[in-house]
Scaffold this active site. Structure first.
Site, short mmCIF file in Angstrom:
data_model
loop_
_atom_site.label_atom_id
_atom_site.label_comp_id
_atom_site.label_asym_id
_atom_site.label_seq_id
_atom_site.Cartn_x
_atom_site.Cartn_y
_atom_site.Cartn_z
N ALA A 248 63.96 26.11 77.42
CA ALA A 248 62.78 26.39 77.93
C ALA A 248 61.47 26.05 76.86
O ALA A 248 61.63 26.32 75.85
CB ALA A 248 62.54 27.92 78.35
N SER A 249 60.47 25.33 77.46
CA SER A 249 59.24 25.02 76.71
C SER A 249 59.72 23.78 75.83
O SER A 249 60.26 22.46 76.46
CB SER A 249 58.62 25.88 75.82
N MET A 250 59.67 23.79 74.51
CA MET A 250 60.32 22.65 73.76
C MET A 250 61.65 22.78 73.86
O MET A 250 62.19 21.46 73.78
CB MET A 250 59.66 23.16 72.20
N GLY A 252 63.06 23.04 76.67
CA GLY A 252 63.53 22.24 77.78
C GLY A 252 63.52 20.76 77.36
O GLY A 252 64.34 19.97 77.95
N ILE A 270 63.64 24.03 81.68
CA ILE A 270 62.53 25.01 82.11
C ILE A 270 61.17 24.48 81.27
O ILE A 270 61.10 24.66 80.35
CB ILE A 270 62.92 26.40 81.72
#
Length: 436
Positions: A248-250, A252, A270
Site C-alpha cells: 500500500a502507498s509506497m 503499492g 493499493i
C-alpha cells in the site's frame, strides 16, 4: 467525515490510521479517543506522550491476562501495546548535524522500534495460526520476516497453501503490516509473508540500511528464500506456483515492481504512486521547479527555502525527516532529486515503462480522498502502463467515500481492503468457495 483533529489534517489522518486497526485488535476505540484528547494539534511531544501512556496500560493488561490464563485478552493487549508503541514514536524527527551529512535519527527511535517487535512477538504464540520467524538473506544482513500460516481448519481443501508476500512502504514496519494482509489471510487459507526491507522498520533504525528504488531486487531475494524454505519444510505445503505480492502507498509501488518477477502470479497494488518526483513536487509552482532544474535557482536556495517553510509546518519538517532518513540524505533539494529514481515512467532503456514487464493479473486501487496522491496522475497512469496485462486481468478500484476506502492506503477500511484483496486472489488462483 468526522475529524479527530479539526485543524490538523496530518494528525487526523495518522489517528485514523491507528483507529482503523481496531477491527483486527490493534486498538480499542475508547483508548484512541482518550489519547486524541490529550494531543495538541501538530505537537509531536504530546502525541508521543499520549500513545506511550496507552501502550504502557495495554502492556500491563496483557501481562495480567497472561498470568490469569486469559489467552484472548493477552493477545489483544500485546497487539495494542505494540501498535501504540509504534504510534508513540511515529512523529520523531531526525536532524542534520552538518550540511551534506546524513540525518541523525532521534535517539528514541531505535528503542521504540525494538520495543514494537518485542511486544508483537509476545502476541505471536497466542495467535490461532502458526507464525514462523524468518531471517531472509540480503547482502550481509538477514531481513527479519514473519510467515503467517492458516490453522488446519482454515486450509483450502485439496490444494497446497497459496502465498501472499506483502511489502511495507515508506514509514511502516512489518508489525503494523499485520493489520493489513496477515490479520485476514490465514483465515482465508493463505500464507502471508511480511518483512522489513532496506529503509524500513528495524533495518532502518538499527542498521541505517537505505531504501532502493528497484524493489524487485529485494522481493526477488524474498522469493528465493521462500523457495529454499519450502523445500526444507515440505510439510508446510507452500504452493510456489501461487505466489502473489501486495503493498500500500509506497508499498503499492513496490508491489508493482515485484510483479515483474515471473514467479509472481498476481499483484495487489493499493494506492501507489506512479512517479515519486511528481508526488514530491505536486504542490510546487512549475515555474519554480523549472528555474531550479535549469540552474537559475541553486540547490542551496531550495534548501534554505525548505528550512524556512519547515519552521512553519511540522508536517513538512516531518516529511523531509522521513524521506531523508530512509534515503540517507539531509539536503531537501537532494532528497527531491533522489525521488526521480522512484518512477514507473518510460525511459530511454524502457520506452514502454517498467510496468511493461508485468504480465500477471493486477488489482490496482486509488484513493479518492487521498491526502497525498491524486488518482489521475498516479492510479490511472499505473493502470495505463500495464500494457502487457490483458484488460480482463486488470481490476481498478477507486472509492470516493472514507468508509469505502477513499483515504490513502485504505486507512480506516482495512477489512474491506482485505475482502477485495482475497476475493481477487481467489479468482487469480482458481479458488472456488461454497456459499455459507
Amino acid at each position: 467525515m468526522h475529524k479527530l483533529f479539526k485543524n490538523a489534517p496530518f494528525f487526523d489522518f495518522e489517528a485514523i490510521r491507528i483507529l482503523g486497526t481496531t477491527c483486527y485488535g490493534g486498538a480499542d476505540v475508547a483508548e484512541v479517543f482518550e489519547a486524541v484528547d490529550q494531543i495538541k494539534n501538530n505537537d509531536p511531544e504530546t502525541w508521543e506522550t499520549a500513545w506511550r501512556i496507552q501502550a504502557e496500560r495495554a502492556e500491563k493488561l496483557a501481562a495480567e491476562a497472561l498470568e490469569h490464563g486469559d489467552r484472548d485478552a493477552a493477545l489483544a493487549g500485546y497487539l495494542r501495546a505494540s501498535n501504540y508503541t509504534r504510534a508513540s514514536g511515529y512523529m520523531y524527527v531526525s536532524r542534520a548535524e552538518s550540511s551534506g551529512e546524513a540525518l541523525v535519527q532521534d535517539a528514541r527511535a531505535l528503542p521504540i522500534a525494538e520495543k514494537v517487535g518485542e511486544l508483537f512477538r509476545k502476541a505471536i504464540p497466542l495467535m490461532k495460526g502458526s507464525v514462523h520467524t524468518l531471517g531472509i538473506p540480503y547482502e550481509e544482513y538477514a531481513l527479519p520476516g514473519y510467515l503467517y500460516l492458516p490453522p488446519p481448519w482454515r486450509r483450502i481443501p485439496g490444494r497446497k497453501i497459496p502465498i501472499l508476500v506483502n511489502s511495507g512502504g515508506a514509514d511502516s514496519c512489518q508489525e503494523e503490516l499485520f493489520y493489513l494482509n496477515p490479520a485476514a489471510g490465514p483465515g482465508q487459507g493463505y500464507a502471508v509473508v511480511t518483512f522489513d526491507g532496506p529503509g524500513q522498520g528495524i533495518m532502518l533504525r538499527k542498521y541505517g540500511l537505505e531504501m532502493r528504488p528497484d524493489w524487485e531486487a529485494v522481493t526477488g531475494r524474498v522469493i528465493d528464500f521462500l523457495e529454499e524454505y519450502a523445500a526444507e519444510n515440505p510439510h508446510l505445503e507452500l504452493d510456489l506456483n501461487c505466489i502473489a505480492v501486495s503493498g500500500a502507498s509506497m508499498g503499492g509501488y513496490y508491489a508493482l515492481r515485484a510483479a515483474a518477477d515471473q514467479r509472481v502470479k498476481a499483484c495487489v497494488s493499493i494506492d501507489p504512486f506512479y512517479d515519486m518526483w511528481d508526488f514530491g513536487t505536486a504542490h510546487v509552482s512549475p515555474i519554480f521547479i523549472h528555474a531550479w532544474t535549469s540552474g537559475w535557482i541553486s540547490g542551496g536556495f531550495v534548501d534554505n527555502l525548505m528550512a524556512l517553510l519547515s519552521r512553519l509546518s511540522f508536517q513538512l519538517r516531518w516529511e523531509i525527516s522521513v524521506t531523508g532518513t530512509f534515503f540517507g540524505l539531509s539536503s531537501p533539494s537532494q532528497i527531491l532529486l533522489h525521488m526521480k529514481k522512484y518512477t514507473l515512467r518510460s525511459t530511454e532503456e524502457e520506452p514502454e515503462g517498467f510496468l511493461s514487464r508485468v504480465i500477471c493479473p493486477v488489482l490496482l486501487s486509488g484513493a479518492g480522498k487521498s491526502l497525498y496522491l491524486d488518482v489521475d496522475n498516479h492510479t490511472r497512469q499505473c493502470y495505463d502502463g500495464l500494457v502487457n496485462v490483458a484488460e480482463r486481468n486488470k481490476q481498478l478500484w477507486i472509492p470516493e467515500s472514507e468508509g469505502q476506502g477513499s483515504l490513502q492506503a485504505k486507512m480506516g477500511a482495512f477489512r474491506l481492503c482485505n475482502q477485495r484483496t482475497y476475493r481477487f486472489l481467489d479468482e487469480c488462483f482458481g479458488i472456488m468457495r461454497k456459499s455459507l
